[in-house]
Scaffold this motif. Structure first.
Motif, mmCIF file in Angstrom:
data_model
loop_
_atom_site.group_PDB
_atom_site.id
_atom_site.type_symbol
_atom_site.label_atom_id
_atom_site.label_comp_id
_atom_site.label_asym_id
_atom_site.label_seq_id
_atom_site.Cartn_x
_atom_site.Cartn_y
_atom_site.Cartn_z
ATOM 1 N N ILE A 31 43.901 28.580 41.217
ATOM 2 C CA ILE A 31 42.784 29.526 41.192
ATOM 3 C C ILE A 31 42.572 29.971 39.747
ATOM 4 O O ILE A 31 43.489 30.454 39.095
ATOM 5 N N GLY A 32 41.343 29.812 39.248
ATOM 6 C CA GLY A 32 40.986 30.270 37.915
ATOM 7 C C GLY A 32 40.193 31.560 38.004
ATOM 8 O O GLY A 32 39.379 31.732 38.913
ATOM 9 N N ILE A 33 40.449 32.473 37.072
ATOM 10 C CA ILE A 33 39.684 33.718 37.012
ATOM 11 C C ILE A 33 38.459 33.460 36.141
ATOM 12 O O ILE A 33 38.580 33.021 34.997
ATOM 13 N N ILE A 102 44.462 40.872 35.821
ATOM 14 C CA ILE A 102 45.404 40.246 36.749
ATOM 15 C C ILE A 102 45.646 41.170 37.942
ATOM 16 O O ILE A 102 45.712 40.724 39.096
ATOM 17 N N ARG A 103 45.777 42.471 37.695
ATOM 18 C CA ARG A 103 45.947 43.418 38.795
ATOM 19 C C ARG A 103 44.750 43.333 39.737
ATOM 20 O O ARG A 103 44.897 43.303 40.963
ATOM 21 N N ALA A 104 43.556 43.271 39.184
ATOM 22 C CA ALA A 104 42.342 43.158 39.998
ATOM 23 C C ALA A 104 42.355 41.846 40.792
ATOM 24 O O ALA A 104 41.988 41.819 41.972
ATOM 25 N N ALA A 105 42.781 40.766 40.151
ATOM 26 C CA ALA A 105 42.832 39.466 40.828
ATOM 27 C C ALA A 105 43.815 39.495 41.997
ATOM 28 O O ALA A 105 43.519 38.989 43.087
ATOM 29 N N LEU A 106 44.975 40.100 41.795
ATOM 30 C CA LEU A 106 45.960 40.197 42.872
ATOM 31 C C LEU A 106 45.420 41.040 44.030
ATOM 32 O O LEU A 106 45.593 40.678 45.200
ATOM 33 N N ASN A 107 44.752 42.141 43.710
ATOM 34 C CA ASN A 107 44.148 42.967 44.762
ATOM 35 C C ASN A 107 43.150 42.155 45.578
ATOM 36 O O ASN A 107 43.143 42.220 46.813
ATOM 37 N N THR A 119 52.076 32.389 40.995
ATOM 38 C CA THR A 119 52.542 32.038 39.660
ATOM 39 C C THR A 119 51.407 32.347 38.698
ATOM 40 O O THR A 119 50.287 31.903 38.911
ATOM 41 N N LEU A 120 51.699 33.099 37.650
ATOM 42 C CA LEU A 120 50.667 33.465 36.683
ATOM 43 C C LEU A 120 50.761 32.573 35.448
ATOM 44 O O LEU A 120 51.825 32.461 34.827
#
Length: 167
Positions: A31-33, A102-107, A119-120
């Protein structure tokens, strides 16, 4: 001087392969942000010789500064062509700075389901974290002055540009 992203990708691919093998992860979901993380993910998959479906995450609505900054005009929906629940995810971003993206992506990801692991991977770590978030695989770590930022341009070629903020 900033590194050339294309020079970082082979070592990142090798480190990611080793990381996944150590954890016995044989079928990761990538998954790409959006936007830079998608470009890095596409380039990384190419170096890895993989043709996996790539998920695209737009975290705009999940950012904790959304109410301060408003909606960016290029917001697009996230595209996740696979289940999140129980999957081993490889989340890819271009530049890790505060950790808030990253926090937003995890949420957002957890709103879709509970992954088995995340895995980041980050092309650059700017050593300016405000949250306890650290990449598992990183291309390069840089320390910048408080008024400096790095911008990734792409998708082909991937290039990094140092920007100085006005005081």
């Amino acid at each position: 001087m900033l590194p050339n992203p294309n020079d970082l990708l082979p070592a990142m691919a090798s480190a990611l392969t080793q990381h996944l093998n150590q954890r016995q992860i044989s079928e990761p979901r990538f998954i790409g942000i959006r936007t830079g993380g998608v470009w890095v993910a596409q380039a990384l998959l190419q170096v890895l010789g993989r043709e996996d479906a790539l998920g695209i995450l737009d975290v705009s609505f999940y950012r904790d500064d959304f109410t301060q900054n408003g909606l960016h005009p290029q917001v697009q929906p996230s595209e996740l062509p696979f289940e999140i629940e129980g999957q081993h995810l490889v989340l890819i971003d271009d530049v890790l700075m505060s950790g808030r993206t990253i926090r937003a992506a995890l949420n957002e990801l957890f709103d879709y389901g509970r992954p088995a692991s995340v895995t980041l991977v980050s092309l650059l770590d700017l050593n300016a974290r405000e949250l306890p978030i650290r990449p598992d695989v990183v291309g390069a770590t840089l320390s910048l002055a408080a008024n400096e930022r790095v911008k990734l341009s792409g998708p082909t070629p991937l290039t990094l540009e140092l920007q100085t903020l006005a005081n």
